[in-house]
Scaffold this active site. Sequence first.
Site, mmCIF file in Angstrom:
data_model
loop_
_atom_site.group_PDB
_atom_site.id
_atom_site.type_symbol
_atom_site.label_atom_id
_atom_site.label_comp_id
_atom_site.label_asym_id
_atom_site.label_seq_id
_atom_site.Cartn_x
_atom_site.Cartn_y
_atom_site.Cartn_z
ATOM 1 N N ILE A 245 16.420 -3.020 -0.494
ATOM 2 C CA ILE A 245 15.354 -3.452 0.412
ATOM 3 C C ILE A 245 14.079 -2.848 -0.157
ATOM 4 O O ILE A 245 13.879 -1.636 -0.098
ATOM 5 C CB ILE A 245 15.594 -2.968 1.852
ATOM 6 N N PRO A 246 13.202 -3.659 -0.735
ATOM 7 C CA PRO A 246 12.122 -3.143 -1.583
ATOM 8 C C PRO A 246 10.905 -2.607 -0.822
ATOM 9 O O PRO A 246 9.794 -3.130 -0.937
ATOM 10 C CB PRO A 246 11.760 -4.352 -2.441
ATOM 11 N N CYS A 247 11.095 -1.537 -0.067
ATOM 12 C CA CYS A 247 9.963 -0.939 0.643
ATOM 13 C C CYS A 247 8.949 -0.336 -0.329
ATOM 14 O O CYS A 247 7.798 -0.096 0.043
ATOM 15 C CB CYS A 247 10.446 0.113 1.633
ATOM 16 N N HIS A 248 9.352 -0.131 -1.586
ATOM 17 C CA HIS A 248 8.434 0.396 -2.596
ATOM 18 C C HIS A 248 7.342 -0.607 -2.958
ATOM 19 O O HIS A 248 6.343 -0.239 -3.572
ATOM 20 C CB HIS A 248 9.211 0.782 -3.864
ATOM 21 N N ARG A 249 7.507 -1.871 -2.586
ATOM 22 C CA ARG A 249 6.509 -2.895 -2.911
ATOM 23 C C ARG A 249 5.394 -2.995 -1.869
ATOM 24 O O ARG A 249 4.541 -3.870 -1.962
ATOM 25 C CB ARG A 249 7.198 -4.260 -3.070
#
Length: 280
Positions: A245-249
């Site tokens: 789940i790309p919360c880094h984006r």
Amino acid sequence: MSTQSQIDYNRIAKAIEYIQSNFKLQPSLEEVAEKIHLSPTHFQKIFTDWAGTSPKKFLQFISLEHAKGLLKEEKLSIFDAAFETGFSSTSRLHDLFVKIEGMSPAEYKNGGKSLVINYNFSESPFGNIIVASTEKGICHLAFENDKETALGNLKTQFPNASFFEKQDELQKNALSIFNKDWNRLNTVKLHLKGTDFQLKVWESLLSIPMGKLSTYGSLAEKINSPKAYRAVGTAIGSNPVAFLIPCHRVIQSSGNLGGYHWGSDRKQLIIGWEGSHTSN
């Protein structure tokens, strides 16, 4: 992660930190290599082996100006077009293959009493990880070097579950997401404990294409809660599954990268790594 791999990763992280702090001075390859006590040739090699591109090219993907440029694209059309592109770009298969299923109210409230959870320690391009799964999908993935701490954090989330140190097919398939060839990736299933709002936010994160960025405000608008950007930020911060789940984006509207549950340096590395791979 092997001892040498961990050493190389730490050196790369230190190099990125130095370059970010001195970006306006545009330090040379020789200057950066000297700061981490390596020859320029050796530094270039280990960096390219890890990132798949040169240090100079990599840096453009973590610079403030590049981030601002991506955000301008996102405001135009890229955010809503993420799923409409289908499978025209392998760079987007990463997210199109991730499916989220929420846990039942009973599983949510009783601390996972009926759950059997397999967990395993593994490696990634961004450090050591712990990955855990139920029979329905991945329920936890976190960056953590200390195994005892990693397992303790997992058990805190599911205090009444039964735990077994075992790698299963769900985990193997999920970990293959760190490979470059996402054409061969099967559907990655996630089985997550969260409120309806959290699940909605986590699902919205999957619509940010790999190599692109969004903001808290944009995500709030995406889920039809434009005034709830702070609540969106809290939900992002509670994401139980790193990278998948790309919360880094998600970054600040100013273009600054902002915080990250698993460390801002790691966030920089992931954004740069994804940018360099999707540009190939």
